[in-house]
Design an enzyme around this catalytic site. Structure first.
Site: not given
Ligand code: AGP
Length: 603
Positions: A2, A27, A74, A100-101, A476, A480, A483, A499, A598
């Site tokens: 709308c 609209r 509408w 509108n919505g 990956e 793991k 880290e 290679h 994290k």
């Molecule tokens: C993975 O184990 C790590 N904590 C790090 O590589 C992580 O995946 C990266 O910092 C991306 O973080 P996000 O997914 O919170 O963006």
């Protein structure tokens, strides 16, 4: 959709409202109406059919008012009748509004208001809002609006006036567009789009989601209404729940995490994925010709697997970038490109900057994010939540497996918008649905994997090899182990071994070969033989039932059979547990590894 218009100023609102409605009539045009207020009783005129019918009704009435609302409809809820045409009012004719919505929870709101004695005269979802504001009205309109919108679920652009708070026009927005036109001489006009204010206003303010504008004769201000969001996490979610480490808890939670990520998102009989968070951009996604995926760390590895999925099953050319590179190199972003970003925390600075770069270039941005309400969620145009609860351990585990499952859903979603057949879609959907159970099966081998980790914990160097869908899983697995145990490990695409990296191999070098029984299995066997030919030690991640592999490697960890596109979701789980146990054997702080965070919110 709308069109709404509102006016407050010194001029007569009638012509201004009508001109606005003419400009918005594209609209919606099944009925229309206006309400005018000149300080005494509001006058409301409505008409069914084209806008001209309303204009004809107004002709000769010389209706005047310094405050008013207008609407072209509408119909979504209720037939095309005068009663259902807007504006709508409350029981006393005090509150008047245009909308509108769609008010998604209008039924339950209506029932409770009727129980409180409110009388409804239309079948519309909109009228509910007028009575809701009436319920909270105690002389201050914006206060009543603020309380009312908190109870509304859905989309709205609203313009509201009240006879008992007359010198005021209030506007509120969630999802539906709303602009305020500012004219020094003429006053203020609110409308669904700028075309309606253009004749009068030189400046506009675009209202953002959850904003409420309070306009009076001389000025206006914006209230930012923060919608409370359901906390998706329970207190105990952040507890270790009896596990020695968050990392192990989160690895063991993966079947449940997958169930939550898949809940309500698979339509098995139609081989479709249903992703509510993409509803607003579904048409744009249908038109995209290219996908750019950006992320960091483990999320980047998920993106690499997304590329294989999108190109093979959705037929969309896909490029994957490490976000910190994307933001500084000059990526060519062609027309009809969408940017998909992946992030557990939703706060990773490099990924956020890559999104802002793409947005500056007018590219549609979509996110796969776990953290509700995070910066990346707010920055992207649309997205898909993981729904896996908080991930506390620095090492991404359940978030990664959930990201892969959601990438498979997104592939189904985009593929079925294109050439992915019903039969293929049904097969993939059926296999996706089995994933939680298959991961649970692998987790039962935790003790066996712990023994394998114990056997190899003292190796100083190693590499993980994989091909096609499992090449990123090799990356990956290495990440793991690095880290969590501080052991140096490299992820190598199987075909690349000869290679260069093959030079590293001797009896003190560990190779983990990710080799499920897929289309490149035979190639992986030849890579394993290259390593064994140099006395390297090999652990294989192989598909249950493959007995031959035992003859050529030192240890095997089996994963259940599934379709090739989904093998990475299974093959990564033993690698998570392997890294975890090696880290624990080596006395590392597996939840808070040295030098890491994290959520990496800095460059
Ligand atoms: C993975 O184990 C790590 N904590 C790090 O590589 C992580 O995946 C990266 O910092 C991306 O973080 P996000 O997914 O919170 O963006």
């Amino acid at each position: 959709m709308c069109g709404i218009v509102g006016y407050l100023g010194k001029k007569n609102a009638t012509p201004i409202l009508l001109e606005g409605l003419r400009r918005e009539s594209y609209r919606g045009y099944d009925s229309s109406g206006i309400v005018l207020f000149n300080g005494e009783e509001p006058t409301c005129i409505k008409a069914v059919g084209k806008l001209e019918n309303l204009e004809n009704k107004l002709n000769g009435q010389n209706l005047k008012g310094f405050l008013g609302l207008g609407h072209v409809r509408w119909a979504t809820h209720g037939g095309v009748t005068e009663a259902n045409a807007h504006p709508h009012s409350d029981c006393k004719g005090n509150i008047w509004l245009v909308h509108n919505g769609i008010i998604e929870n209008h039924k339950e709101l209506r029932e409770s208001l009727e129980k409180e004695g409110h009388k409804f005269v239309s079948e519309t979802d909109t009228e509910v809002v007028a009575h809701l504001i009436e319920k909270f009205f105690d002389g201050n309109l914006e206060e009543a609006v603020r309380k009312a919108v908190r109870l509304i679920r859905g989309a709205y652009a609203l313009a509201i006036i009240a006879k008992d708070d007359p010198q005021k026009l209030v506007a509120a927005r969630l999802s539906s567009p709303l602009v305020i036109g500012i004219s020094a001489n003429d006053g203020y006009i609110v409308a669904s789009d700028a075309t309606a204010v253009a004749p009068y206003a030189k400046q506009v303010v675009n209202l953002e989601d959850n904003e409420i504008a309070v306009i009076n004769h001389n000025d206006f201000y914006i209230l930012k209404e923060k919608q409370p969001e359901d906390l998706e996490i329970e207190a105990e979610d952040t507890q270790r729940g009896g596990y020695p480490h968050y990392m192990l808890k989160e690895i063991m939670e993966q079947p449940e995490a997958l169930e939550n990520s898949l809940k309500g998102r698979l339509i098995l009989d139609q081989g479709l994925a249903q992703l509510g968070g993409l509803q607003n951009v579904s048409d744009q996604l249908r038109k995209i010709k290219r996908l750019r995926i950006v992320a960091c760390g483990t999320a980047y590895h998920a993106g690499l697997i997304g590329k294989y999925m999108m190109e093979e099953y959705a037929g969309i050319p896909t490029e994957v970038d490490i976000a910190s590179e994307f933001r500084y190199r000059k990526p060519i972003l062609e027309e009809n490109t969408a940017l998909l970003c992946i992030s557990q925390s939703g706060e990773t600075a490099d990924t956020l900057a890559a999104i802002q770069e793409a947005k500056r270039r007018g590219v549609l941005t979509v996110g796969i994010v776990n953290a509700v309400g995070s910066s990346i969620v707010r920055e992207t145009d649309a997205g898909i939540y993981n729904h896996i609860g908080p991930e506390i351990g620095v090492a991404a585990t359940k978030s990664f497996v959930s990201q892969l499952a959601i990438l498979a859903l997104l592939t189904l979603y985009l593929g079925r918008q294109r050439n992915l057949s019903l039969v293929k879609g049904q097969r993939i959907a059926a296999d996706i649905q089995k994933l939680p159970g298959l991961v649970a099966e692998i987790l039962k081998q935790n003790d066996t994997i712990k023994e394998v980790a114990d056997k190899y914990k003292d190796f100083q160097n190693g590499c993980f090899i994989g091909r096609k869908y499992n090449a990123p899983i090799a990356l990956e697995g290495a990440l793991k182990l690095k880290e969590i145990s501080y052991l140096h490990a490299e992820g190598v695409v199987g075909g690349e071994l000869k290679h260069g990296p093959l030079a590293l191999v001797d009896e003190n070098f560990l190779t983990v070969a990710v080799c499920p029984s897929d289309s490149v299995y035979e190639k992986m066997v030849s890579n394993i033989q290259q390593v064994k030919g140099r006395n390297g030690k090999v652990i294989a991640i192989a598909t249950k039932g493959n007995e031959d592999i035992k003859k050529i490697v030192d240890d095997v960890i089996y994963i259940p059979k599934t379709s090739e596109i989904l093998t990475p979701i299974l093959s990564v789980v033993p690698l998570q547990l392997f890294a975890y146990h090696v880290g624990v054997f080596k006395g590392c702080d597996v939840d808070k590894p040295r030098n890491l965070a994290k959520s990496v919110t800095v460059e």
